[in-house]
Design an enzyme around this catalytic site. Structure first.
Site, PDB file in Angstrom:
ATOM      1  N   ASN A   1     -47.690-107.738  24.617  1.00  0.00           N
ATOM      2  CA  ASN A   1     -46.933-106.699  25.327  1.00  0.00           C
ATOM      3  C   ASN A   1     -46.062-106.042  24.255  1.00  0.00           C
ATOM      4  OD1 ASN A   1     -44.597-106.889  28.172  1.00  0.00           O
ATOM      5  ND2 ASN A   1     -45.728-105.165  27.344  1.00  0.00           N
TER       6      ASN A   1
ATOM      7  N   CYS B   1     -46.610-109.867  30.911  1.00  0.00           N
ATOM      8  CA  CYS B   1     -45.446-109.367  31.635  1.00  0.00           C
ATOM      9  C   CYS B   1     -44.547-110.553  31.949  1.00  0.00           C
ATOM     10  CB  CYS B   1     -45.867-108.650  32.924  1.00  0.00           C
ATOM     11  SG  CYS B   1     -44.473-108.063  33.925  1.00  0.00           S
TER      12      CYS B   1
ATOM     13  N   GLN C   1     -43.625-100.150  26.188  1.00  0.00           N
ATOM     14  CA  GLN C   1     -42.283 -99.715  26.551  1.00  0.00           C
ATOM     15  C   GLN C   1     -41.446 -99.493  25.304  1.00  0.00           C
ATOM     16  OE1 GLN C   1     -41.547-103.096  29.154  1.00  0.00           O
ATOM     17  NE2 GLN C   1     -41.323-101.748  30.923  1.00  0.00           N
TER      18      GLN C   1
ATOM     19  N   GLY D   1     -43.177-110.553  35.475  1.00  0.00           N
ATOM     20  CA  GLY D   1     -44.314-110.835  36.343  1.00  0.00           C
ATOM     21  C   GLY D   1     -44.653-112.312  36.365  1.00  0.00           C
TER      22      GLY D   1
ATOM     23  N   GLU E   1     -48.523-102.864  35.850  1.00  0.00           N
ATOM     24  CA  GLU E   1     -47.109-102.515  35.833  1.00  0.00           C
ATOM     25  C   GLU E   1     -46.848-101.057  36.217  1.00  0.00           C
ATOM     26  OE1 GLU E   1     -44.595-104.045  32.734  1.00  0.00           O
ATOM     27  OE2 GLU E   1     -46.247-105.212  31.892  1.00  0.00           O
ATOM     28  N   ARG E   2     -45.669-100.831  36.794  1.00  0.00           N
ATOM     29  CA  ARG E   2     -45.223 -99.480  37.114  1.00  0.00           C
ATOM     30  C   ARG E   2     -45.115 -98.645  35.847  1.00  0.00           C
ATOM     31  NH1 ARG E   2     -39.452 -99.892  39.873  1.00  0.00           N
ATOM     32  NH2 ARG E   2     -39.164-101.150  38.004  1.00  0.00           N
TER      33      ARG E   2
ATOM     34  N   HIS F   1     -41.661-106.932  42.308  1.00  0.00           N
ATOM     35  CA  HIS F   1     -43.007-107.459  42.090  1.00  0.00           C
ATOM     36  C   HIS F   1     -43.655-107.811  43.420  1.00  0.00           C
ATOM     37  CE1 HIS F   1     -43.078-108.031  37.656  1.00  0.00           C
ATOM     38  NE2 HIS F   1     -41.758-108.065  37.830  1.00  0.00           N
TER      39      HIS F   1
END
Length: 288
Positions: free
Chosen positions: A17, A227, A50, A230, A218-219, A169
């Protein structure tokens, strides 16, 4: 806009990630939505899931502010894998040598601890189970919820648990992750009107009382290799369904996390996430 002509950043990842981490303590930074979107492009920009921004503390009982932006430029409340990278960045860049660190997100205070193993533990605070606080439109708090989604033109009932770890979530328990339509179901549930702020959708396969596999859609990003929030949410849902014990290995596409939740003591107990973080490279990006 960026006030300087160039901005230093560090590319990092937690179990694949990946993040661009920007020091807003020693640099003057003001990020626009357009810049965050452009820099997220994996061919024309930096490329990341991100962007994380380190800021000076906004209150006296914390060490730093921790801000998180999705690839679409939207700011979100929390990211567990990002929190571990955030902690490593602060230490490696000489911003602080404290252990533990206390950092403030949009809606939580997190404690980040460096372990002797080299892993980083994050006290993710207690899970939020009341629907209105996610937010999620439901008549009352339940262990399982059900909604009808249109998948491939057909109505399909989907059952899930709902929990917030600082971000919302929905966790679906599945028998075989490899034969699950993660993207289709994830997109449909994210767009459901009962989740006014959208939702991260997790798909959990239980391998044993201390072991699960997980994929998360994911949004604002789509499916990622890992995640952290998550993993915490899935563990909470599994525990509430009587499927898991208090310490769980969560296998994600990018690697494994250890999640601990002492739910037998209280559902108000904090969730502790432990795992690695890694610096990939340092760079400078010019204002476009």
């Amino acid at each position: 806009m960026i006030f300087s002509m160039a901005l230093s950043f560090t590319k990092m990842h937690g179990l694949g990630n990946d993040f661009a981490v920007v020091d807003g303590v020693t640099q003057e930074v003001s990020l626009s939505t357009g810049q965050i979107r452009a820099w997220a492009d994996r061919h024309l920009g930096i490329g990341y899931d991100q962007l994380l921004l380190v800021e000076p503390p906004s209150q006296p009982d914390v060490d730093f502010n921790y801000r998180i932006f999705n690839v679409d430029g939207s700011e979100v409340e929390h990211c567990g894998n990002g929190a571990r990278c955030f902690a490593l960045f602060i230490r490696e860049k000489g911003l602080s040598q404290k252990n533990p660190l206390t950092v403030k997100t949009a809606n939580r205070i997190l404690t980040l601890s460096f372990e002797s193993s080299g892993d980083i533990s994050v006290d993710m605070e207690k899970p939020i189970l009341e629907p209105y606080r996610l937010p999620f439109h439901a008549a009352r708090r339940m262990v399982k919820y059900q909604r009808t989604l249109k998948i491939d033109g057909e109505n399909r009932k989907v059952e899930f648990g709902a929990v917030s770890m600082g971000n919302p979530h929905a966790v679906i328990i599945v028998e075989d992750l490899g034969n699950t339509a993660v993207k289709k179901i994830g997109q449909e549930l994210q767009g459901h009107s009962d989740f006014p702020d959208s939702v991260n959708v997790g798909f959990m396969q239980v391998l044993g009382r201390d072991h699960i596999k997980l994929r998360v859609f994911e949004r604002g990003t789509g499916e990622t290799l890992a995640c952290g929030t998550g993993a915490c949410a899935a563990t909470v849902v599994g525990c509430l369904n009587g499927l898991l014990d208090e310490t769980v290995q969560v296998d994600l596409e990018g690697g494994s996390l250890k999640i601990q939740w002492r739910f037998s003591v209280s559902h108000e107990s904090s969730v502790i996430m432990t795992g690695p973080a890694c610096i990939i490279y340092d760079g400078i990006i010019e204002e476009s």
